[in-house]
Design an enzyme around this catalytic site. Structure first.
Site, PDB file in Angstrom:
ATOM      1  N   LYS A  14       0.751  -1.280  -0.083  1.00 60.80           N
ATOM      2  CA  LYS A  14       0.161   0.027  -0.197  1.00 60.80           C
ATOM      3  C   LYS A  14       0.811   1.279  -0.017  1.00 60.80           C
ATOM      4  CE  LYS A  14      -0.432  -0.036   4.984  1.00 60.80           C
ATOM      5  NZ  LYS A  14      -1.594  -0.173   6.190  1.00 60.80           N
ATOM      6  N   ARG A  59     -10.075   0.802  14.939  1.00 60.03           N
ATOM      7  CA  ARG A  59     -10.042   1.372  13.591  1.00 60.03           C
ATOM      8  C   ARG A  59     -10.951   0.946  12.673  1.00 60.03           C
ATOM      9  NH1 ARG A  59      -4.141   2.090  11.001  1.00 60.03           N
ATOM     10  NH2 ARG A  59      -4.452  -0.325  10.701  1.00 60.03           N
ATOM     11  N   TYR A 108      16.873  30.225   9.329  1.00 60.71           N
ATOM     12  CA  TYR A 108      15.690  31.095   9.691  1.00 60.71           C
ATOM     13  C   TYR A 108      15.708  31.001  11.059  1.00 60.71           C
ATOM     14  CZ  TYR A 108      13.378  31.317   5.252  1.00 60.71           C
ATOM     15  OH  TYR A 108      13.176  31.437   3.643  1.00 60.71           O
ATOM     16  N   MET A 142      12.460  24.953   3.076  1.00 57.06           N
ATOM     17  CA  MET A 142      11.485  24.160   1.799  1.00 57.06           C
ATOM     18  C   MET A 142      12.346  23.290   1.034  1.00 57.06           C
ATOM     19  SD  MET A 142       8.691  25.521  -0.980  1.00 57.06           S
ATOM     20  CE  MET A 142       7.517  26.111   0.424  1.00 57.06           C
TER      21      MET A 142
END
Length: 391
Positions: free
Chosen positions: A52, A149, A271, A330
């Protein structure tokens, strides 16, 4: 003039993998070996392969074909679309769809000979009506034994097993459940779910049973039943907490160094200026960021996970371990390469983000997550190379 211009470039510039900013190598031989290892550990039970989420991010086509060639004849996918894709690469396999079936998917299920795993009363009712109209087709039943679930409630499943009014065209070939705490062998939840599932297996006499995914296989023969369902272990990930991982690494992710720069003591990096250099340093800027699945939580400082005490991530370049410096951005991540000899690194070299030298689960722990998420979260910018499995 055009021909002369093109001829002036070296041949290796046409090799997309060798020149890619990001590379992902998938060792299909290791994948096949890991499946054989799981098969051996499964004893008398048959061994499926869970593919999957695009084979845990590594490519359902190549991984599916490799596992089929290795001997897998039972596969598990999450969606009907995944099953339809896999069918071409596993022509004679049983392909189970873990999310079951929705109205409108009947044709795909029947045309691709997929086995829906039914997990609710709604799915059961829809499927019984479908096979009453279209004729016999196999299905599987998912019974909840404590995970809360997907899955039929235990009492409902036991009632269904004894329901003599169910239509003859209703043909379950497998009943399964899923363990909540198999990665922690000492958890009492494992034994509790096992006892519940034994009741289910006995009630559906003559129908195959399956309880264990990767971690459950390591719990031993009591948990194997007729069919095991290894997933993360096939792809080299850790299945069980706090024990050595016996699986071969399958995936290696690498990022190319764009630039190496000098920075002085007392300067800051990335940053937020939260990463303070305590010495004169050399920094390598690599072409990978959180857009590529290299998560911001892998940053060297300046984010909540770091403040909670988790160690930062690291890579390996030419045999040298290099830590992340400052925040992951990013498209770019900065690594501290001060301790790498100057003649052992240059722009254009590749930093291994995870792979044989940097276990994917170790990188995941630095991010506060698990190897599953690291693999399935890989972005679209990796140039992929598949190392062919030996026969």
């Amino acid at each position: 003039m055009t021909d002369d211009f093109e001829d002036s470039f070296p041949d290796n510039e046409t090799d997309a993998f060798e020149q890619a900013p990001l590379r992902l190598t998938v060792d299909l031989g290791a994948l096949a070996d890991n499946w054989r290892d799981m098969k051996k550990r499964s004893g008398r039970a048959r061994t499926a392969a869970v593919v999957k989420a695009d084979a845990y991010g590594l490519g359902i086509e190549d991984c599916g074909a490799t596992l089929y060639h290795a001997g897998a004849r039972d596969f598990f996918v999450a969606t009907v679309a995944e099953g339809a894709t896999l069918r071409s690469y596993a022509p004679e396999a049983r392909i189970f769809v873990l999310s079951g079936i929705w109205q409108g998917q009947e044709r795909q299920v029947f045309d691709n000979d997929l086995v829906p795993v039914l997990a609710s009363e709604e799915q059961l009712s829809f499927w019984m009506a479908t096979v009453a109209e279209r004729g016999d087709h196999p299905c599987a039943l998912h019974v909840d034994t404590g995970f809360n679930r997907l899955g039929l409630p235990l009492d409902d499943a036991l009632f269904l097993a004894d329901d003599v009014t169910r239509p003859a065209s209703f043909d379950p070939v497998l009943v399964l459940s899923h363990l909540a705490c198999a990665d922690t062998p000492s958890s009492p939840m494992n034994r509790a779910q096992l006892e519940s599932f034994r009741r289910v297996s006995a009630a559906f006499e003559g129908i195959e049973s399956s309880l264990s995914a990767s971690a459950g296989i390591f719990l031993g023969p009591d948990y194997h039943f007729d069919l095991t369902r290894p997933g993360i272990a096939l792809y080299g990930g850790e299945a069980v907490n706090d024990v050595a991982n016996p699986m071969r690494p399958v995936a290696k992710a690498e990022a190319r160094i764009i630039q190496i720069r000098e920075a002085g003591e007392g300067q800051t990096v990335s940053y937020g200026s939260s990463f303070l250099l305590k010495r004169a340093s050399r920094l390598a800027i690599a072409s990978v960021g959180y857009a590529d699945g290299y998560q911001r939580s892998l940053s060297g400082s300046g984010i909540p996970l770091r403040e909670m005490g988790h160690g930062g991530a690291y890579g390996v370049v030419n045999g040298h371990k290099v830590p992340v410096a400052g925040r992951v951005t990013m498209d770019l991540t900065i690594f501290d390469v001060t301790d790498v000899p100057a003649n052992a690194i240059r722009a254009g070299d590749y930093i291994e983000l995870f792979g044989p030298n940097v276990p994917v689960d170790e990188t995941a722990r630095a991010a506060g997550t698990i190897g599953y998420e690291m693999l399935t979260g890989l972005g679209l910018r990796y140039e992929r190379q598949y190392l062919v499995a030996d026969d």
